[in-house]
Design an enzyme around this catalytic site. Sequence first.
Site, short mmCIF file in Angstrom:
data_model
loop_
_atom_site.label_atom_id
_atom_site.label_comp_id
_atom_site.label_asym_id
_atom_site.label_seq_id
_atom_site.Cartn_x
_atom_site.Cartn_y
_atom_site.Cartn_z
N ASP A 31 6.71 10.21 2.50
CA ASP A 31 5.44 10.61 1.90
C ASP A 31 5.66 11.91 1.12
O ASP A 31 6.34 12.82 1.60
CB ASP A 31 4.37 10.83 3.00
CG ASP A 31 2.95 10.75 2.45
OD1 ASP A 31 2.16 9.94 2.99
OD2 ASP A 31 2.64 11.47 1.47
N ASN A 35 -1.36 13.60 -1.25
CA ASN A 35 -2.75 13.33 -0.83
C ASN A 35 -2.75 13.06 0.67
O ASN A 35 -3.40 12.13 1.16
CB ASN A 35 -3.31 12.11 -1.60
CG ASN A 35 -4.79 11.92 -1.32
OD1 ASN A 35 -5.50 12.88 -0.97
ND2 ASN A 35 -5.27 10.69 -1.42
N PHE A 80 2.46 1.90 0.94
CA PHE A 80 1.12 2.45 0.68
C PHE A 80 1.16 3.49 -0.44
O PHE A 80 0.15 3.75 -1.07
CB PHE A 80 0.60 3.20 1.92
CG PHE A 80 0.25 2.32 3.08
CD1 PHE A 80 1.05 2.32 4.23
CD2 PHE A 80 -0.87 1.52 3.06
CE1 PHE A 80 0.71 1.54 5.33
CE2 PHE A 80 -1.21 0.73 4.16
CZ PHE A 80 -0.41 0.74 5.29
N SER A 124 -5.60 -4.18 -3.69
CA SER A 124 -6.99 -3.78 -3.58
C SER A 124 -7.91 -4.85 -4.13
O SER A 124 -7.55 -5.57 -5.06
CB SER A 124 -7.19 -2.47 -4.36
OG SER A 124 -8.57 -2.18 -4.51
N TYR A 148 -6.35 2.47 -12.59
CA TYR A 148 -6.00 2.30 -11.18
C TYR A 148 -5.91 0.80 -10.85
O TYR A 148 -4.89 0.32 -10.35
CB TYR A 148 -7.02 2.98 -10.26
CG TYR A 148 -6.93 2.48 -8.84
CD1 TYR A 148 -7.88 1.58 -8.35
CD2 TYR A 148 -5.87 2.85 -8.03
CE1 TYR A 148 -7.76 1.08 -7.07
CE2 TYR A 148 -5.75 2.34 -6.74
CZ TYR A 148 -6.71 1.46 -6.27
OH TYR A 148 -6.60 0.95 -5.00
N LYS A 152 -2.58 -1.75 -9.93
CA LYS A 152 -2.47 -2.65 -8.78
C LYS A 152 -2.18 -4.06 -9.24
O LYS A 152 -1.33 -4.77 -8.67
CB LYS A 152 -3.75 -2.60 -7.94
CG LYS A 152 -3.97 -1.32 -7.18
CD LYS A 152 -2.88 -1.08 -6.13
CE LYS A 152 -3.14 0.17 -5.31
NZ LYS A 152 -2.09 0.40 -4.29
C1 WQD Z 1 -18.93 2.30 -2.68
C2 WQD Z 1 -20.40 2.23 -3.10
C3 WQD Z 1 -20.85 3.30 -5.20
C4 WQD Z 1 -19.95 7.35 -3.79
C5 WQD Z 1 -13.19 2.13 -4.67
C6 WQD Z 1 -11.98 1.56 -5.34
C7 WQD Z 1 -11.28 0.61 -4.40
C8 WQD Z 1 -10.96 1.35 -3.13
C9 WQD Z 1 -12.25 1.88 -2.50
C10 WQD Z 1 -8.76 2.28 -3.25
C11 WQD Z 1 -20.58 1.93 -4.58
C12 WQD Z 1 -21.57 4.02 -4.07
C13 WQD Z 1 -20.13 5.99 -3.85
C14 WQD Z 1 -21.07 8.22 -3.93
C15 WQD Z 1 -22.49 6.30 -4.18
N1 WQD Z 1 -10.07 2.42 -3.38
N2 WQD Z 1 -21.37 5.47 -4.05
N3 WQD Z 1 -22.30 7.65 -4.12
O1 WQD Z 1 -16.06 2.01 -5.73
O2 WQD Z 1 -16.36 0.13 -4.01
O3 WQD Z 1 -14.10 1.10 -4.37
O4 WQD Z 1 -12.82 2.76 -3.47
O5 WQD Z 1 -8.17 1.31 -2.91
O6 WQD Z 1 -10.11 0.15 -5.00
O7 WQD Z 1 -12.40 0.83 -6.47
O8 WQD Z 1 -15.85 2.45 -3.24
O9 WQD Z 1 -16.78 4.20 -1.78
O10 WQD Z 1 -16.42 4.75 -4.24
O11 WQD Z 1 -18.27 3.21 -3.58
O12 WQD Z 1 -23.62 5.82 -4.35
O13 WQD Z 1 -20.98 9.48 -3.89
O14 WQD Z 1 -21.01 3.49 -2.87
O15 WQD Z 1 -21.67 3.21 -6.36
O16 WQD Z 1 -21.73 1.11 -4.72
P1 WQD Z 1 -15.69 1.39 -4.42
P2 WQD Z 1 -16.80 3.74 -3.20
#
Ligand code: WQD
Length: 337
Positions: A31, A35, A80, A124, A148, A152
């Site tokens: 690692d 992060n 990872f 993902s 991103y 993937k």
């Molecule tokens: C979830 C929901 C937002 C933050 C991403 C990547 C995915 C994986 C997980 C790496 C959505 C809402 C979020 C906030 C909000 N990452 N939200 N306020 O976007 O589904 O997936 O992260 O592997 O590949 O694409 O996850 O947790 O960012 O959002 O309202 O402050 O929560 O709009 O509906 P997401 P998320």
Amino acid sequence: MTILVTGGAGYIGSHTVVELLNEGHEVVILDNLSNASVTALSRVEQITQKSLTFYQGDVLNKAFLQKVFTDHPIHSVIHFAGLKAVGESVEQPLRYYENNVTGTLTLCEIMNEFNVKNLVFSSSATVYGDPASLPITEDFPTSATNPYGQSKLMVENILSDLYQADNTWNIARLRYFNPVGAHPSGLIGEDPNDIPNNLMPFISQVAVGKRDKLSVFGNDYNTHDGTGVRDYIHVVDLARGHLQALKKLNTNPGLVTYNLGTGQGYSVLEMIHAFELACQKPIPYQIASRRSGDIAACYAAPQKALTELNWQASHTLEDMVMSSWHWQSNNPNGYSD
Ligand code: WQD
């Protein structure tokens, strides 16, 4: 068996290392700590009462990788290591392609050199883009809307081409939905750098008083309450899915791909309410505009992993929010406490 875990000090990586050690594997972690915190690894040893081997370095460093493979009889690799912030990838595409794509190419080159051909890859659900219907099965069309997700998808295609060229490889591409929660000990958990991109760590930082309030990115989606719906999966379930994938590779399956999700979607408002029940305090929020690139809803059809990996998620939404709160309340500043 000796398993190399790249990115093993990270959120999902550290939880997977706990399960590997508990199952009796020898674990070597690589690692670069870009992060992650080395504290997570001492916490993993505390949880399991087992020792691990840690190399601080980068999968982009060929000579370093060759040393790791020379020093240890690596049987399989769980990969990872990579960058994962969607918004950041839009601002820094070259950094994302170098880390996520070139890093994997370098890793596979060295694995080939040492004739190590069992690989579990951290993919993902983002490779599905905006699905035309739900739930999502593994044969759904793939696309990417940001660097991103593109990185993937590129790696998934590279691994498919690698297998077509040399079918002595056994490769599992695991498509994670939304990992949340923490190990029940409260000793390891999600500790994002800076302001959390993802929903759950942001909510837990509001609950612990690090953030004032949550912005809900849109409440006008075509979902039951207008907010985004996602398939949240407990990180311990996700970790156990990797061990089942490793066992599958020992049956020489070639190239296999699995959704790792629960099959159940929850909205942002449902997650807020669930977390309030867990922490017994209100989570202040405001409705904000939609976040660019977000989709309305995304959740898995998890049957293939059950049938072929004998794996399914078992933790409940309450387990997810309770364990997340347990971690955050015990570690208000994450590993820097
Ligand atoms: C979830 C929901 C937002 C933050 C991403 C990547 C995915 C994986 C997980 C790496 C959505 C809402 C979020 C906030 C909000 N990452 N939200 N306020 O976007 O589904 O997936 O992260 O592997 O590949 O694409 O996850 O947790 O960012 O959002 O309202 O402050 O929560 O709009 O509906 P997401 P998320």
